[in-house]
Design a protein around this motif. Structure first.
Motif, mmCIF file in Angstrom:
data_model
loop_
_atom_site.group_PDB
_atom_site.id
_atom_site.type_symbol
_atom_site.label_atom_id
_atom_site.label_comp_id
_atom_site.label_asym_id
_atom_site.label_seq_id
_atom_site.Cartn_x
_atom_site.Cartn_y
_atom_site.Cartn_z
ATOM 1 N N UNK A 38 0.537 -2.002 0.293
ATOM 2 C CA UNK A 38 -0.051 -0.208 0.323
ATOM 3 C C UNK A 38 0.825 1.651 -0.343
ATOM 4 N N UNK A 39 1.714 0.976 0.781
ATOM 5 C CA UNK A 39 3.122 2.608 0.834
ATOM 6 C C UNK A 39 3.118 2.663 -0.542
ATOM 7 N N UNK A 40 4.142 1.700 -0.970
ATOM 8 C CA UNK A 40 4.661 1.220 -2.158
ATOM 9 C C UNK A 40 3.813 1.875 -3.261
ATOM 10 N N UNK A 41 2.223 1.547 -3.642
ATOM 11 C CA UNK A 41 1.662 2.085 -4.917
ATOM 12 C C UNK A 41 1.179 3.840 -4.298
ATOM 13 N N UNK A 42 0.999 4.330 -2.515
ATOM 14 C CA UNK A 42 1.296 5.725 -2.690
ATOM 15 C C UNK A 42 2.127 6.584 -3.257
ATOM 16 N N UNK A 43 3.578 5.623 -2.888
ATOM 17 C CA UNK A 43 4.276 6.217 -3.387
ATOM 18 C C UNK A 43 4.327 6.326 -4.924
#
Length: 171
Positions: A38-43
């Motif tokens: 999820x954090x990778x997608x936000x980045x």
């Protein structure tokens, strides 16, 4: 390396670690992997957004920032939160029932795996037989083929032209 390059490297590391963690049998590791993804997608959405710090409308310099990635980032945050809450509830319930958060194979899983291995062995045996009997001929050599015929929609539906219709008309 520029700021975008560093963000791309961090994003790639988060994706790799998230996928690796999700492949484990422990539900806690699956949750951690999902949070990393999820954090990778936000980045990723932050990188795609364009020039950081720009408003999504025309400023004094005339440059614009795309508002769609900002909306998608907010949506991704909400979805990540909801799925994380569900996974936490699932982990808690699993811990209550079995004092463990690992997913074990049940009898049906073992049966499906064994059936798949049997099918794979049968397929491998069939492929070996086909390779042994392989010739340069086709299956259609010497077979007569019938010409294709075009059927009328009444033939397909099974409607008889000689039968009376529902409206009381004669054929």
């Amino acid at each position: 390396m520029s700021a975008s390059g560093i963000l791309i490297v961090i994003m790639a590391v988060l994706f790799a670690c998230g996928v690796y963690a999700m492949l484990e049998r422990s539900l806690t590791r699956v949750l951690i992997g999902f949070l990393l993804l999820g954090n990778a997608v936000n980045l990723l959405l932050l990188i795609v957004m364009g020039v950081p710090g720009q408003a999504p409308f025309h400023g004094a310099s005339g440059k614009t920032s795309d508002p769609l990635p900002q909306a998608l980032t907010l949506t991704a945050i909400v979805i990540t939160f909801a799925v994380s809450a569900f996974l936490l509830a699932l982990i808690y319930r699993s811990w209550q029932l079995g004092q463990a958060d690992t997913v074990e194979d049940d009898e049906a899983d073992v049966e499906v795996r064994e059936r798949g291995e049997d099918i794979e062995e049968a397929f491998d045996d069939e492929v070996e037989l086909e390779e042994a009997d392989d010739e340069d001929t086709t299956d259609f050599v010497g077979d007569a083929t019938a010409p294709l015929t075009v059927l009328h929609h009444r033939d397909i539906a099974g409607i008889d032209d000689d039968a009376p219709t529902d409206r009381g008309e004669e054929p």
